[in-house]
Design a protein around this motif. Structure first.
Motif, mmCIF file in Angstrom:
data_model
loop_
_atom_site.group_PDB
_atom_site.id
_atom_site.type_symbol
_atom_site.label_atom_id
_atom_site.label_comp_id
_atom_site.label_asym_id
_atom_site.label_seq_id
_atom_site.Cartn_x
_atom_site.Cartn_y
_atom_site.Cartn_z
ATOM 1 N N GLY A 195 8.556 60.563 33.635
ATOM 2 C CA GLY A 195 7.136 60.875 33.631
ATOM 3 C C GLY A 195 6.609 61.109 35.026
ATOM 4 O O GLY A 195 5.793 62.009 35.263
ATOM 5 N N ILE A 196 7.059 60.313 35.974
ATOM 6 C CA ILE A 196 6.649 60.486 37.374
ATOM 7 C C ILE A 196 7.115 61.841 37.892
ATOM 8 O O ILE A 196 6.375 62.553 38.580
ATOM 9 N N ARG A 197 8.334 62.221 37.533
ATOM 10 C CA ARG A 197 8.849 63.523 37.984
ATOM 11 C C ARG A 197 8.008 64.668 37.449
ATOM 12 O O ARG A 197 7.761 65.652 38.161
ATOM 13 N N VAL A 198 7.582 64.571 36.194
ATOM 14 C CA VAL A 198 6.782 65.632 35.602
ATOM 15 C C VAL A 198 5.470 65.803 36.363
ATOM 16 O O VAL A 198 5.058 66.921 36.685
ATOM 17 N N VAL A 199 4.789 64.695 36.670
ATOM 18 C CA VAL A 199 3.513 64.774 37.378
ATOM 19 C C VAL A 199 3.702 65.388 38.758
ATOM 20 O O VAL A 199 2.938 66.276 39.176
ATOM 21 N N HIS A 200 4.720 64.949 39.482
ATOM 22 C CA HIS A 200 4.957 65.494 40.818
ATOM 23 C C HIS A 200 5.337 66.972 40.748
ATOM 24 O O HIS A 200 4.918 67.766 41.607
ATOM 25 N N GLU A 201 6.096 67.356 39.735
ATOM 26 C CA GLU A 201 6.472 68.757 39.599
ATOM 27 C C GLU A 201 5.249 69.619 39.292
ATOM 28 O O GLU A 201 5.121 70.743 39.798
ATOM 29 N N LEU A 202 4.348 69.114 38.467
ATOM 30 C CA LEU A 202 3.129 69.862 38.165
ATOM 31 C C LEU A 202 2.302 70.100 39.424
ATOM 32 O O LEU A 202 1.800 71.205 39.659
ATOM 33 N N VAL A 203 2.182 69.078 40.256
ATOM 34 C CA VAL A 203 1.425 69.231 41.500
ATOM 35 C C VAL A 203 2.139 70.193 42.445
ATOM 36 O O VAL A 203 1.497 70.987 43.145
ATOM 37 N N ARG A 204 3.477 70.159 42.462
ATOM 38 C CA ARG A 204 4.213 71.127 43.293
ATOM 39 C C ARG A 204 3.953 72.556 42.821
ATOM 40 O O ARG A 204 3.827 73.476 43.645
ATOM 41 N N MET A 205 3.886 72.758 41.510
ATOM 42 C CA MET A 205 3.574 74.082 40.991
ATOM 43 C C MET A 205 2.196 74.534 41.459
ATOM 44 O O MET A 205 1.997 75.708 41.807
ATOM 45 N N MET A 206 1.234 73.631 41.461
ATOM 46 C CA MET A 206 -0.102 73.957 41.935
ATOM 47 C C MET A 206 -0.067 74.358 43.406
ATOM 48 O O MET A 206 -0.719 75.327 43.815
ATOM 49 N N ALA A 207 0.717 73.637 44.195
ATOM 50 C CA ALA A 207 0.794 73.932 45.624
ATOM 51 C C ALA A 207 1.463 75.275 45.887
ATOM 52 O O ALA A 207 1.067 76.012 46.800
ATOM 53 N N VAL A 208 2.463 75.612 45.097
ATOM 54 C CA VAL A 208 3.138 76.905 45.260
ATOM 55 C C VAL A 208 2.188 78.038 44.901
ATOM 56 O O VAL A 208 2.149 79.081 45.573
ATOM 57 N N GLU A 209 1.405 77.837 43.852
ATOM 58 C CA GLU A 209 0.475 78.883 43.423
ATOM 59 C C GLU A 209 -0.669 79.079 44.413
ATOM 60 O O GLU A 209 -1.138 80.203 44.600
ATOM 61 N N LEU A 263 -4.204 76.142 35.006
ATOM 62 C CA LEU A 263 -5.415 75.594 34.412
ATOM 63 C C LEU A 263 -6.061 74.556 35.332
ATOM 64 O O LEU A 263 -7.288 74.537 35.498
ATOM 65 N N ALA A 264 -5.240 73.693 35.930
ATOM 66 C CA ALA A 264 -5.777 72.687 36.858
ATOM 67 C C ALA A 264 -6.463 73.356 38.046
ATOM 68 O O ALA A 264 -7.529 72.915 38.496
ATOM 69 N N LEU A 265 -5.879 74.437 38.553
ATOM 70 C CA LEU A 265 -6.492 75.172 39.660
ATOM 71 C C LEU A 265 -7.787 75.849 39.217
ATOM 72 O O LEU A 265 -8.750 75.949 39.993
ATOM 73 N N HIS A 266 -7.813 76.312 37.982
ATOM 74 C CA HIS A 266 -9.050 76.881 37.450
ATOM 75 C C HIS A 266 -10.143 75.823 37.370
ATOM 76 O O HIS A 266 -11.318 76.092 37.687
ATOM 77 N N ARG A 267 -9.782 74.613 36.962
ATOM 78 C CA ARG A 267 -10.756 73.522 36.923
ATOM 79 C C ARG A 267 -11.305 73.257 38.333
ATOM 80 O O ARG A 267 -12.500 72.997 38.522
ATOM 81 N N PHE A 268 -10.433 73.304 39.339
ATOM 82 C CA PHE A 268 -10.848 73.118 40.734
ATOM 83 C C PHE A 268 -11.848 74.201 41.138
ATOM 84 O O PHE A 268 -12.921 73.914 41.686
ATOM 85 N N ASP A 269 -11.504 75.456 40.885
ATOM 86 C CA ASP A 269 -12.384 76.562 41.263
ATOM 87 C C ASP A 269 -13.729 76.473 40.542
ATOM 88 O O ASP A 269 -14.786 76.730 41.132
#
Length: 299
Positions: free
Chosen positions: A19-33, A266-272
């Protein structure tokens, strides 16, 4: 606001390494985008950095920040924990939770398709034990309403004592139902909503008095009731995902949402969205000659 705010992603903590890996991977995807963004990750329970200490540090280093909940519904953590940090710190804004949203329904539909078509129950006894949901086959775009070999779906959600979170889950069930053209009912793993085991028993009354741990037949083929599958309305593997699988017994259970690129977008859209609303409100209040507010809460 003339510059881009920092993004503070906040997730549930978990003791499960997967579960920890999934959360960190999701944030890495956000950073790459969005490589231009300063992105931090904090947690509302169990893990460090805890949200209060992270926001305290961010508020001293950045002109402003937006807290983006990596949560699937807006309950206590959004309305109390996260909102409290926005109250304490000037220029800290909060975004909406990830769900409900059609994007989340699309991912749930893809997980069901993967579980039932690419990996039927006879081949993959426990989908929640997949090492990483991002390794699942790409089934996006399959005609789920025609190909999904079940008559109904139960959406297994973590649950909450906050009725607003329960309404969010019910809305997600409606979105998923429209997406797959099947009835979808929510069963909760905790909190005030109808428990998952009760929903499953009601959906298949022939098995209402059966111990699911001793069941050795697949009701999709046994003729004992409606053909049914469980969609896992959770971000990552962990305690609740394990509980959903145990309670489901012989019913096929789809994997959690996982670190899906669509969730990152979607998370980045929420930020914007939150940042834009903060700009609008700041300009609106400033035009009236008042001091701009320090707290903007979206949703």
């Amino acid at each position: 606001m003339t510059s881009t705010a920092d993004l503070v992603a906040v997730a549930h903590g978990t003791a499960d390494p997967a579960g920890i890996r999934v959360v960190h991977e999701l944030v890495r995807m956000m950073a790459v985008e969005r490589p231009e963004l300063a992105i931090s990750l904090g947690f509302v329970d169990l893990l460090e950095p805890a949200l209060p200490s992270l926001v305290r540090r961010i508020s001293t280093d950045a002109d402003e920040a937006v807290v983006v909940p990596l949560l699937l519904s807006a309950g206590y953590h959004v309305y109390v924990d996260i909102a409290a940090e926005a109250d304490r710190h000037n220029r800290i804004h909060t975004a909406r939770a990830l769900g409900p949203d059609p994007v989340v329904a699309d991912i749930l539909a893809d997980r069901l398709t993967t579980r039932l078509i690419k990996h039927p129950a006879t081949e993959l006894p426990d989908a929640t034990e997949l090492p990483d949901a991002t390794e699942l086959p790409d089934v996006a775009g399959l005609p789920v309403d025609q190909e999904l070999p079940v008559e109904q779906v139960v959406l297994a959600a973590a649950g909450s004592s906050d009725p607003r979170a329960l309404r969010d889950c019910e809305q997600t069930a409606k979105l998923l139902s429209a997406r797959i053209n099947r009835p979808v009912t929510v069963g909760y793993l905790s909190g005030a909503g109808e428990p998952l085991q009760s929903v499953l028993a009601r959906a298949n009354p022939h098995r209402a008095n059966t111990n699911p741990h001793r069941a050795n037949t697949n009701p999709r083929h046994a003729g004992a009731g409606p053909r049914l599958a469980v969609a896992t309305y959770l971000l990552a593997p962990g305690f609740f995902a394990d509980r959903a699988r145990r309670l489901a017994g012989p019913y096929p259970v789809a994997a959690p949402l996982g670190a899906d690129p669509r969730l990152a977008t979607l998370a980045l859209h929420r930020f914007d969205e939150a940042q834009q609303l903060a700009r609008v409100r700041t300009v609106s209040v400033g035009a009236c000659g008042s001091r701009p507010p320090g707290r903007i809460v979206v949703g």
